[in-house]
Write a protein that holds these residues in place. Structure first.
Motif, PDB file in Angstrom:
ATOM      1  N   TYR A 215       0.796  -1.228   0.000  1.00  0.00           N
ATOM      2  CA  TYR A 215       0.000   0.000   0.000  1.00  0.00           C
ATOM      3  C   TYR A 215       0.832   1.283   0.000  1.00  0.00           C
ATOM      4  N   VAL A 216       2.151   1.167   0.120  1.00  0.00           N
ATOM      5  CA  VAL A 216       2.991   2.364   0.076  1.00  0.00           C
ATOM      6  C   VAL A 216       4.065   2.234  -1.002  1.00  0.00           C
ATOM      7  N   GLU A 217       4.826   1.154  -0.974  1.00  0.00           N
ATOM      8  CA  GLU A 217       5.916   0.995  -1.932  1.00  0.00           C
ATOM      9  C   GLU A 217       5.415   1.018  -3.368  1.00  0.00           C
ATOM     10  N   LEU A 218       4.445   0.182  -3.668  1.00  0.00           N
ATOM     11  CA  LEU A 218       3.985   0.082  -5.050  1.00  0.00           C
ATOM     12  C   LEU A 218       3.309   1.369  -5.531  1.00  0.00           C
ATOM     13  N   PRO A 219       2.390   2.002  -4.758  1.00  0.00           N
ATOM     14  CA  PRO A 219       1.777   3.252  -5.256  1.00  0.00           C
ATOM     15  C   PRO A 219       2.762   4.400  -5.404  1.00  0.00           C
ATOM     16  N   LEU A 220       3.763   4.476  -4.509  1.00  0.00           N
ATOM     17  CA  LEU A 220       4.693   5.604  -4.561  1.00  0.00           C
ATOM     18  C   LEU A 220       5.868   5.356  -5.486  1.00  0.00           C
ATOM     19  N   GLY A 221       5.982   4.139  -6.037  1.00  0.00           N
ATOM     20  CA  GLY A 221       7.146   3.826  -6.857  1.00  0.00           C
ATOM     21  C   GLY A 221       7.273   4.709  -8.083  1.00  0.00           C
ATOM     22  N   ASP A 222       6.165   5.129  -8.663  1.00  0.00           N
ATOM     23  CA  ASP A 222       6.197   5.935  -9.885  1.00  0.00           C
ATOM     24  C   ASP A 222       5.674   7.354  -9.671  1.00  0.00           C
ATOM     25  N   SER A 223       5.460   7.755  -8.428  1.00  0.00           N
ATOM     26  CA  SER A 223       4.872   9.079  -8.179  1.00  0.00           C
ATOM     27  C   SER A 223       5.922  10.169  -8.302  1.00  0.00           C
ATOM     28  N   ASP A 224       5.441  11.402  -8.500  1.00  0.00           N
ATOM     29  CA  ASP A 224       6.356  12.541  -8.573  1.00  0.00           C
ATOM     30  C   ASP A 224       6.800  12.946  -7.179  1.00  0.00           C
ATOM     31  N   HIS A 225       7.737  13.903  -7.135  1.00  0.00           N
ATOM     32  CA  HIS A 225       8.352  14.277  -5.864  1.00  0.00           C
ATOM     33  C   HIS A 225       7.342  14.858  -4.887  1.00  0.00           C
ATOM     34  N   ASP A 226       6.489  15.789  -5.341  1.00  0.00           N
ATOM     35  CA  ASP A 226       5.542  16.426  -4.424  1.00  0.00           C
ATOM     36  C   ASP A 226       4.547  15.414  -3.862  1.00  0.00           C
ATOM     37  N   THR A 227       4.071  14.519  -4.716  1.00  0.00           N
ATOM     38  CA  THR A 227       3.137  13.501  -4.223  1.00  0.00           C
ATOM     39  C   THR A 227       3.807  12.593  -3.212  1.00  0.00           C
ATOM     40  N   TYR A 228       5.021  12.125  -3.537  1.00  0.00           N
ATOM     41  CA  TYR A 228       5.742  11.266  -2.595  1.00  0.00           C
ATOM     42  C   TYR A 228       5.920  11.970  -1.261  1.00  0.00           C
ATOM     43  N   ARG A 229       6.359  13.210  -1.309  1.00  0.00           N
ATOM     44  CA  ARG A 229       6.678  13.924  -0.083  1.00  0.00           C
ATOM     45  C   ARG A 229       5.434  14.142   0.774  1.00  0.00           C
ATOM     46  N   GLN A 230       4.334  14.546   0.161  1.00  0.00           N
ATOM     47  CA  GLN A 230       3.125  14.811   0.932  1.00  0.00           C
ATOM     48  C   GLN A 230       2.519  13.536   1.504  1.00  0.00           C
ATOM     49  N   VAL A 231       2.566  12.456   0.732  1.00  0.00           N
ATOM     50  CA  VAL A 231       2.027  11.188   1.242  1.00  0.00           C
ATOM     51  C   VAL A 231       2.860  10.687   2.415  1.00  0.00           C
ATOM     52  N   MET A 232       4.174  10.784   2.315  1.00  0.00           N
ATOM     53  CA  MET A 232       5.016  10.328   3.417  1.00  0.00           C
ATOM     54  C   MET A 232       4.814  11.196   4.654  1.00  0.00           C
ATOM     55  N   LEU A 233       4.649  12.474   4.471  1.00  0.00           N
ATOM     56  CA  LEU A 233       4.358  13.339   5.615  1.00  0.00           C
ATOM     57  C   LEU A 233       3.013  12.986   6.242  1.00  0.00           C
ATOM     58  N   LEU A 234       2.043  12.657   5.398  1.00  0.00           N
ATOM     59  CA  LEU A 234       0.726  12.260   5.885  1.00  0.00           C
ATOM     60  C   LEU A 234       0.834  10.992   6.734  1.00  0.00           C
ATOM     61  N   ILE A 235       1.561  10.007   6.236  1.00  0.00           N
ATOM     62  CA  ILE A 235       1.699   8.750   6.980  1.00  0.00           C
ATOM     63  C   ILE A 235       2.440   8.984   8.294  1.00  0.00           C
ATOM     64  N   GLY A 236       3.534   9.768   8.243  1.00  0.00           N
ATOM     65  CA  GLY A 236       4.274  10.043   9.467  1.00  0.00           C
ATOM     66  C   GLY A 236       3.438  10.756  10.501  1.00  0.00           C
ATOM     67  N   SER A 237       2.631  11.741  10.071  1.00  0.00           N
ATOM     68  CA  SER A 237       1.772  12.459  11.006  1.00  0.00           C
ATOM     69  C   SER A 237       0.703  11.550  11.594  1.00  0.00           C
ATOM     70  N   LEU A 238       0.135  10.676  10.740  1.00  0.00           N
ATOM     71  CA  LEU A 238      -0.898   9.756  11.217  1.00  0.00           C
ATOM     72  C   LEU A 238      -0.362   8.863  12.327  1.00  0.00           C
ATOM     73  N   PHE A 239       0.783   8.264  12.091  1.00  0.00           N
ATOM     74  CA  PHE A 239       1.348   7.365  13.091  1.00  0.00           C
ATOM     75  C   PHE A 239       1.804   8.125  14.335  1.00  0.00           C
ATOM     76  N   ARG A 240       2.233   9.357  14.134  1.00  0.00           N
ATOM     77  CA  ARG A 240       2.684  10.134  15.295  1.00  0.00           C
ATOM     78  C   ARG A 240       1.505  10.493  16.182  1.00  0.00           C
ATOM     79  N   ARG A 241       0.398  10.895  15.581  1.00  0.00           N
ATOM     80  CA  ARG A 241      -0.759  11.310  16.378  1.00  0.00           C
ATOM     81  C   ARG A 241      -1.472  10.118  17.012  1.00  0.00           C
ATOM     82  N   LEU A 242      -1.295   8.934  16.436  1.00  0.00           N
ATOM     83  CA  LEU A 242      -1.919   7.745  17.013  1.00  0.00           C
ATOM     84  C   LEU A 242      -0.939   6.908  17.819  1.00  0.00           C
ATOM     85  N   ALA A 243       0.253   7.441  18.063  1.00  0.00           N
ATOM     86  CA  ALA A 243       1.235   6.695  18.844  1.00  0.00           C
ATOM     87  C   ALA A 243       0.758   6.582  20.290  1.00  0.00           C
TER      88      ALA A 243
END
Length: 916
Positions: A215-243
């Motif tokens: 659900y992360v490696e395959l969708p982000l494998g071909d994405s552009d830089h802005d999409t990759y960066r925002q999605v990774m920030l989204l995932i990091g924030s999600l896990f941080r707030r639910l830690a």
């Protein structure tokens, strides 16, 4: 107007629809968007990554070529920076390590301290390091806490639980990191257990690594830089707030973020670098930070504590996919699958990765100059489109899946499975079936692995590897790294240089056989000396002697060794953290053993022997010998007496044959040991926990060292008083005391024989007689002259003891002889061979010497020089007669003592033979 306002509006509407009101999810959903917006607006570009993620590595390589930053800030322990240039001399994966044995400021039980950060080629961190080190004008700055702070901020460690004896041992490759603390660069595993279980359940996957791949490696494998960066920030924030709300973990995470931003602002202020020319590479979890120190305009309120006085060493150690998985809790095979995915992504996207010039397995040339950086484009809201876009359904790659199915069957047959073409077809179809059940059109490597286990592995595993492990190897294998010669510490390089005459490729993994013919090639003796020291210092298997041994006073002639220094490269490297030469490390280890709070006289004497045997250092042996004397005088029992006796005898024999005079420390040890053991003897005899072999060893020290001790000024009266004050109650100790009295001359053999007869004749003491015999057997240690009496006593036991008493005692006798077989059994066997007839036919007419008639006619003439000598010295004859148990008076009937000689013809014959 913020670029994420549209996304915020959609999330509010979703909160209204699926919750009781917008406030229920506002703290999480809208907070996540705020975290992403805040990180994207930061002037210093934040590049969020996940450790060993091919998607992160591809995005990093692409971004570095487009942006070409002048400064790269990397989330890695700042004190590891000098090691990174040595990566070009290694074959990945390897781990940068900080190691401390001399600790100050931490609990002693934590030693040694070790921190490792593994690096693989399929990681964004390696791409950043390669770019920074090989691009002129680019600076690489490590900004994370030091290894010392890792332990400063660590919570008190709980005692380690005992290992499960039934658990399988860890594989060698999985133990390359040992018990080091792992530093994860960009670790993105969610700590919220319920969220993780929710994701795994609804994603229809078994573990986190599979979820991330799907659900992360395959969708982000071909994405552009802005999409990759925002999605990774989204995932990091999600896990941080639910830690979970663990105060310690939360404080450590936030302190790390404060530490890194403080270091970056300090560097920017010191160099005047424009934040727009910098790139901050960190884990997505830390990229979505909310601390006040976040950003180039954050507050400077965090004070970095000073490091402790611990002495840290730094180096590179080999790593492997299995060791990374084991240390960071990843699924087995996930790092190998990531490496395979990295190679596929490079081929598909045609992104040119960065690789250190001179890297093992790569080109030796400097990389070509980079093209001009791409123009910067103001990032838009790519996150909304990504979240609304339906997942792309991958086509089934039948050729790839068919190749996997054929290869796994071939590998299974090599490992003993009775697999066939039918199994390959079954694996192919089952992989498609499992992928469909999990809502996937294309089977992932994890689907294929499950299918292979289902179709090939039945109820048993015929070989060393199960099918799951076979698939892991097939998907890329457990790649094991290697540290190159130039990156090794001085000690490791010195070892390779000194073993060069063996003409072996010791840097390669596996076992190498070394044959040393020292008699014809004397220069190989130096290699032999080094190999014996390595055998002492390194784990079992690194240097194993096949033929040859090392003993005091002996020189080697021929030796054969099995060497695996390439396999145990980590152990060799960590030796380099302790000293500059093997001899230096061995000397330090011996001193540490001798001065340990748990040191005993036996262990310190062992250190003395090793110093003499391996280092040939009289100075160190003398220093440790003085320490052995201090430890001995502080002991209050006989626990270490057997080992002390064995080692001091060996050292005495060595020094007497190689030195003109004994060293001063060994004279002091014998003198003090004699007085010390005399003082302890009565107490040890009365101690119920003292074993008979321990007391026998103590007496053996006193009697065998008596001559030297008396010459050094000791008083024999002290030993006589100690024996007189001893009153044991245990039968074996009683027999041992009787033997000591015979040795001292306070008890005659005739009296000893009479006491033994009384024990056998009394029905009360008869059952305990075998225990007395056990004591007599152990008495051969202090009194080897009683060997003929012990043979007599054992023979009488076989003759006179009833079977119910004799048979249960035989295992005890055998165990006693086995325990002391090196010294005691040969004495008994040799004496029995002298007493008993050598031919079976003579056994019927043989009479034991102790049962022979007391008066036998003289068979030889009792005249000559021997008789004349006895007549001139009657006192000598009386002393010998008392020693042999003969009683009688001199008579005048026969001049010169002839009557006494006639009464004891055996004595006369023996004396005459000895004197003539």
């Amino acid at each position: 107007m913020s670029r994420f306002d549209a996304l915020r509006t959609q999330l509010r509407e979703a909160a209204d629809t699926f919750a009781d009101g917008p406030d229920a999810l506002e703290g999480i959903l809208l907070g996540i968007v705020d975290d992403v917006d805040r990180a994207v607006r930061e002037p210093l570009e934040i590049f969020p990554v996940c450790h060993h993620s091919p998607a992160s590595a591809i995005a990093m390589a692409r971004r570095l070529r487009d942006k070409q930053p002048k400064v790269v800030y990397l989330e890695l322990c700042e004190d590891l920076a000098p090691l990174l240039t040595e990566l070009r001399n290694c074959r990945l994966p390897v781990a940068v390590q900080a190691f401390a044995t001399e600790i100050d400021g931490f609990p002693a039980e934590w030693a040694p301290l070790s921190v490792v950060a593994p690096i693989t080629e399929a990681s964004a961190e390696y791409q950043a390091i390669s770019y920074a080190l090989d691009t002129p004008g680019v600076e690489l700055v490590l900004v994370d806490r030091s290894a010392d702070h890792v332990f400063q901020w660590d919570r008190p460690r709980a005692p380690a639980e005992p290992a499960d004896p039934d658990a399988p041992p860890p594989e060698e490759e999985a133990a390359l990191h040992g018990d080091a603390v792992g530093v994860g660069i960009g670790d993105l595993r969610p700590r919220f257990a319920e969220l993780r279980e929710h994701l795994l359940h609804h994603g229809k996957v078994r573990h986190w690594s599979e979820w991330w791949h799907q659900y992360v490696e395959l969708p982000l494998g071909d994405s552009d830089h802005d999409t990759y960066r925002q999605v990774m920030l989204l995932i990091g924030s999600l896990f941080r707030r639910l830690a979970p709300g663990d105060p310690h973990e939360t404080r450590v995470d936030e302190d790390r973020e404060r530490y890194m931003w403080t270091r970056m602002r300090q560097h920017l202020a010191a160099t005047g670098t424009d934040p727009a020319d910098c790139l901050y590479v960190c884990g997505a979890f830390h990229a979505a930070s909310r601390v006040a120190e976040f950003g180039v305009d954050g507050s400077d309120t965090f004070e970095i504590s000073p490091r402790s006085a611990s002495r840290w060493q730094h180096g590179l150690i080999p790593s492997s996919h299995a060791s990374i998985e084991a240390q960071f809790g990843l699924a087995p095979g996930s790092v190998s699958i990531a490496a395979t995915e990295w190679a596929k992504n490079l081929k598909r996207t045609r992104v040119k990765p960065f690789r250190l010039a001179g890297q093992a397995g790569g080109t030796k040339k400097k990389p070509a100059a980079l093209p001009a950086p791409a123009p910067e484009i103001t990032p838009a809201d790519n996150l909304t489109g990504f979240l609304q876009r339906p997942p792309v359904v991958d086509r089934l790659d039948e050729a790839e899946l068919l190749g996997w199915s054929v290869e796994v069957v071939r590998a299974a047959r090599r490992n003993g499975y009775l697999s066939s073409t039918a199994d390959a077809i079954a694996v192919f179809e089952t992989s498609i079936l499992l992928a469909g059940m999990r809502d996937r059109a294309k089977p992932t490597p994890y689907d294929f692995q499950d299918a292979a286990v289902t179709c090939i592995e039945k109820d048993t595993v015929p070989g060393r590897r199960d099918v799951r492990r076979i698939v892991e190897i097939m998907m890329g294998g457990d790649r094991i790294g290697q540290v190159g010669y130039d990156a090794l510490p001085p000690l490791a390089r010195d070892v390779h240089d000194r073993l060069a005459p063996l003409n072996l490729k010791l840097d390669q993994r596996g076992v190498r056989r070394a044959l040393l013919d020292i008699a014809s090639q004397p220069e190989l003796e130096a290699c032999s000396d080094l190999l014996w020291m390595l055998r002492w210092l390194m784990p079992d298997g690194a240097a194993r002697p096949i033929m040859g041994e090392r003993r005091l006073g002996e020189r080697p002639i021929q030796e054969s060794w099995d060497l695996a220094l390439g396999t145990y490269q980590r152990g060799l490297i960590e030796l380099g953290y302790e000293g500059v030469t093997v001899e230096h490390v061995l000397e330090q280890r011996l001193r540490r053993i001798a001065h340990s709070p748990r040191a005993t006289a036996a262990t310190v004497l062992a250190a003395v022997e090793d110093a003499t045997l391996y280092l040939r250092s009289h100075r160190l042996a003398g220093e440790l010998g003085v320490r052995a004397l201090e430890v001995l005088t502080g002991e209050r029992g006989a626990d270490g007496a057997p080992e002390v006796l064995r080692r001091i005898r060996r050292l005495l024999a060595f020094y007497r044959t190689t030195e003109p005079v004994l060293p001063a420390w060994i004279e002091s040890f014998v003198k003090a040991g004699y007085a010390h053991y005399c003082t302890l003897l009565p107490m040890v005899f009365a101690d119920e926990d003292a074993r008979v072999d321990q007391v026998a060893a103590m007496l053996g020290f006193l009697f065998s060292m008596e001559g030297l001790a008396l010459s050094l000024g000791c008083d024999r009266t002290q030993l006589e008083l100690a024996v007189a004050q001893s009153h044991p109650g245990e039968p074996s100790l009683v027999a041992l005391l009787w033997a000591a009295q015979v040795q001292l001359g306070t008890l005659s053999r005739a009296e000893l024989r009479a006491r033994c007869d009384e024990l056998v004749d009394s029905p009360l003491t008869l059952p305990a007689y075998p225990r007395y015999l056990s004591g007599f057997v152990h008495a051969l240690e202090p009194a080897p002259g009683l060997v003929d009496f012990v043979v007599e006593a054992v023979s009488n036991a076989f003759t006179r003891l009833p079977d119910p008493v004799l048979l249960p005692w035989l295992p005890t006798l055998i165990g006693t002889l086995k325990a002391g077989g090196a010294d005691l059994a040969p004495l008994l066997i040799r004496e029995a061979g002298r007493m008993f007839p050598s031919r079976l036919a003579a056994l019927d007419e043989w009479t034991p010497p102790w049962l022979a008639p007391e008066h036998v006619p003289v068979t030889r003439a009792a005249s000559g020089t021997g008789v004349a000598l006895l007549a001139d010295h009657p006192a000598t004859c009386d002393a010998l007669a008392d020693l042999l148990g003969c009683a009688g008076e001199w008579t005048a009937a026969a001049p010169g003592g002839a009557a006494l000689l006639d009464e004891y013809p055996d004595t006369a014959v023996a004396l005459e033979a000895a004197m003539t």
